[in-house]
Write a protein that holds these residues in place. Sequence first.
Motif, PDB file in Angstrom:
ATOM      1  N   ASN A 182      11.264   3.323   8.112  1.00  0.00           N
ATOM      2  CA  ASN A 182      11.752   4.613   7.616  1.00  0.00           C
ATOM      3  C   ASN A 182      12.369   4.526   6.224  1.00  0.00           C
ATOM      4  O   ASN A 182      12.937   5.495   5.739  1.00  0.00           O
ATOM      5  N   VAL A 183      12.244   3.360   5.597  1.00  0.00           N
ATOM      6  CA  VAL A 183      12.877   3.127   4.301  1.00  0.00           C
ATOM      7  C   VAL A 183      11.812   2.707   3.281  1.00  0.00           C
ATOM      8  O   VAL A 183      10.943   1.880   3.586  1.00  0.00           O
ATOM      9  N   TRP A 184      11.897   3.271   2.097  1.00  0.00           N
ATOM     10  CA  TRP A 184      11.045   2.873   0.969  1.00  0.00           C
ATOM     11  C   TRP A 184      11.932   2.308  -0.136  1.00  0.00           C
ATOM     12  O   TRP A 184      13.060   2.750  -0.323  1.00  0.00           O
ATOM     13  N   VAL A 185      11.425   1.332  -0.881  1.00  0.00           N
ATOM     14  CA  VAL A 185      12.172   0.761  -2.010  1.00  0.00           C
ATOM     15  C   VAL A 185      11.270   0.790  -3.240  1.00  0.00           C
ATOM     16  O   VAL A 185      10.139   0.281  -3.209  1.00  0.00           O
ATOM     17  N   LEU A 186      11.781   1.367  -4.326  1.00  0.00           N
ATOM     18  CA  LEU A 186      10.982   1.571  -5.533  1.00  0.00           C
ATOM     19  C   LEU A 186      11.571   0.834  -6.729  1.00  0.00           C
ATOM     20  O   LEU A 186      12.766   0.542  -6.779  1.00  0.00           O
ATOM     21  N   ASP A 203       0.789  -1.224   0.000  1.00  0.00           N
ATOM     22  CA  ASP A 203       0.000   0.000   0.000  1.00  0.00           C
ATOM     23  C   ASP A 203       0.824   1.278   0.000  1.00  0.00           C
ATOM     24  O   ASP A 203       0.276   2.376  -0.100  1.00  0.00           O
ATOM     25  N   SER A 204       2.169   1.138   0.090  1.00  0.00           N
ATOM     26  CA  SER A 204       2.980   2.350   0.192  1.00  0.00           C
ATOM     27  C   SER A 204       4.370   2.241  -0.421  1.00  0.00           C
ATOM     28  O   SER A 204       5.039   3.244  -0.601  1.00  0.00           O
ATOM     29  N   MET A 205       4.846   1.029  -0.700  1.00  0.00           N
ATOM     30  CA  MET A 205       6.220   0.753  -1.121  1.00  0.00           C
ATOM     31  C   MET A 205       7.221   0.902   0.020  1.00  0.00           C
ATOM     32  O   MET A 205       8.428   0.932  -0.195  1.00  0.00           O
ATOM     33  N   LYS A 206       6.724   0.956   1.257  1.00  0.00           N
ATOM     34  CA  LYS A 206       7.619   1.007   2.419  1.00  0.00           C
ATOM     35  C   LYS A 206       8.269  -0.361   2.622  1.00  0.00           C
ATOM     36  O   LYS A 206       7.626  -1.400   2.494  1.00  0.00           O
ATOM     37  N   SER A 207       9.561  -0.353   2.940  1.00  0.00           N
ATOM     38  CA  SER A 207      10.283  -1.596   3.168  1.00  0.00           C
ATOM     39  C   SER A 207       9.677  -2.383   4.324  1.00  0.00           C
ATOM     40  O   SER A 207       9.302  -1.813   5.356  1.00  0.00           O
ATOM     41  N   LYS A 208       9.617  -3.696   4.165  1.00  0.00           N
ATOM     42  CA  LYS A 208       9.158  -4.541   5.257  1.00  0.00           C
ATOM     43  C   LYS A 208      10.235  -4.704   6.337  1.00  0.00           C
ATOM     44  O   LYS A 208       9.948  -5.205   7.425  1.00  0.00           O
ATOM     45  N   ALA A 209      11.457  -4.252   6.032  1.00  0.00           N
ATOM     46  CA  ALA A 209      12.553  -4.384   6.989  1.00  0.00           C
ATOM     47  C   ALA A 209      12.716  -3.155   7.872  1.00  0.00           C
ATOM     48  O   ALA A 209      13.350  -3.239   8.928  1.00  0.00           O
ATOM     49  N   ASP A 210      12.164  -2.008   7.451  1.00  0.00           N
ATOM     50  CA  ASP A 210      12.419  -0.768   8.180  1.00  0.00           C
ATOM     51  C   ASP A 210      11.321   0.233   7.849  1.00  0.00           C
ATOM     52  O   ASP A 210      11.100   0.554   6.677  1.00  0.00           O
ATOM     53  N   ALA A 258       6.641   5.538  -7.391  1.00  0.00           N
ATOM     54  CA  ALA A 258       7.264   6.717  -6.775  1.00  0.00           C
ATOM     55  C   ALA A 258       6.222   7.720  -6.307  1.00  0.00           C
ATOM     56  O   ALA A 258       6.383   8.355  -5.251  1.00  0.00           O
ATOM     57  N   LYS A 259       5.159   7.876  -7.064  1.00  0.00           N
ATOM     58  CA  LYS A 259       4.120   8.839  -6.684  1.00  0.00           C
ATOM     59  C   LYS A 259       3.379   8.375  -5.435  1.00  0.00           C
ATOM     60  O   LYS A 259       3.038   9.187  -4.569  1.00  0.00           O
ATOM     61  N   VAL A 260       3.137   7.060  -5.341  1.00  0.00           N
ATOM     62  CA  VAL A 260       2.505   6.517  -4.138  1.00  0.00           C
ATOM     63  C   VAL A 260       3.419   6.715  -2.936  1.00  0.00           C
ATOM     64  O   VAL A 260       2.985   7.143  -1.857  1.00  0.00           O
ATOM     65  N   ALA A 261       4.708   6.409  -3.097  1.00  0.00           N
ATOM     66  CA  ALA A 261       5.657   6.549  -1.993  1.00  0.00           C
ATOM     67  C   ALA A 261       5.793   8.008  -1.558  1.00  0.00           C
ATOM     68  O   ALA A 261       5.824   8.308  -0.358  1.00  0.00           O
ATOM     69  N   ALA A 262       5.890   8.923  -2.528  1.00  0.00           N
ATOM     70  CA  ALA A 262       6.036  10.345  -2.195  1.00  0.00           C
ATOM     71  C   ALA A 262       4.823  10.831  -1.409  1.00  0.00           C
ATOM     72  O   ALA A 262       4.967  11.588  -0.427  1.00  0.00           O
ATOM     73  N   MET A 263       3.639  10.403  -1.814  1.00  0.00           N
ATOM     74  CA  MET A 263       2.430  10.799  -1.088  1.00  0.00           C
ATOM     75  C   MET A 263       2.452  10.259   0.342  1.00  0.00           C
ATOM     76  O   MET A 263       2.136  10.982   1.300  1.00  0.00           O
TER      77      MET A 263
END
Length: 420
Positions: free
Chosen positions: A311-315, A302-309, A335-340
């Motif tokens: 505070n980290v996103w992976v695109l 739902d966000s591209m946020k890392s499952k390991a951290d 990237a647009k989902v993550a930025a939002m």
Amino acid sequence: MKLNRRHFLGTGIAASALLTAPTVWGQAKPKVVVIGGGAGGATAARYLAKDSDGAIEVTLVEANPIYTTCFFSNLYLGGFYEFEKLQHGYDKLTGAGVTVINDMATGVDRAARTVTLAGGQVLPFDRLILSPGIDFRDGSVPGWSLDAAEIMPHAYKAGPQTQLLKKQVEEMPEGGVFAMIAPPNPYRCPPGPYERISMVAHILKSKNPTAKIIIADPKEKFSKQALFEDGWNRHYAGMVEWIGPDFGGGKVEVRPEAMEVVIDGEVTKVACCNVIPGQKAGKIAEIAGVTDDSVWAPVHPDSMKSKADENVWVLGDSSAQGDMPKSGFSANSQAKVAAMAIRGELTGSKTFPAKYSNTCWSLIAPDDGVKVGASYEPTPEKIASVESFISEVGEDAALRKATYEESLGWYAGITADMFG
């Protein structure tokens, strides 16, 4: 729906107007560091800076001051696109408020929330976005390593390798053999190797019509297979031979110095060999400790946020997210989902449910373009395809030409969306 530059940009502008974040006064700006300046990283950096209205300090780390897109590089190989048009600078991103640092990220301390660069600089972050693309898996093609790439190029990171491969194809002796070692799943741009075959065949048909092309493939099937095979039969009859795993395509060795390819024990002398190795997440994702045994980086759908951290996103290519292919369009959408999502966390701005999309165009011959794509939504398990489309065998010439022209509009649109 037909895509063009105005539609592609207009969608982003409309979303920007809805999502502009409130300015945060009286406190230090939160810091976001983005590693990787391609379709995922550049887009995320631009949207974060633009839509936060300066409330977030955005730093983009990219080793290359000029970025060469891997998407559309096959059209350069085929003579349909100029190399310089694949290259893009970061001046407009800088003008939009992004701090661009041309250096290599060599370390990530997730506990301290810092990124270390090759030049020694240490960057603190509140949120980190990793979008480093791909690296290659050692030993995935026996006999080949990066040291052999000047003899048997991969050309799967665009730039000098792309130019080298084009030169080698154009200098093939009359009647010579072009070989491609296709990669195993998953890999960047699933139609890419087979569009490349089409573009090589287009060159050879005009300059070296007695040449042959062989593809050694470890996969039982590939993206748009029926469309490509139909196109090869129509445009390049007798030139292209695909060798799947049932006929030894998965039992391959290369001998760069001798310019030989060994397929299931049979040795073939080749004039040019394009080795596309097995792939994995870009090295910095591994260094950051966000990859798993799959060699990719799992993310929350739902966000591209890392499952390991948290505070980290992976695109993009490096992520393990579900059904989306590893394409430039996918990375831009993610990237647009993550930025939002990041903007919402750091500034309290409104967010909306994630939606993703992708289209992959391929050129088979002049004005013979095809495409495949889908819309996606997050589920608890993965990003899942909810609606898809693909070109059909037997489409008329006018539709195929329109599909190719649509791809040109998309390239203009996405590069403007990435770089400003």
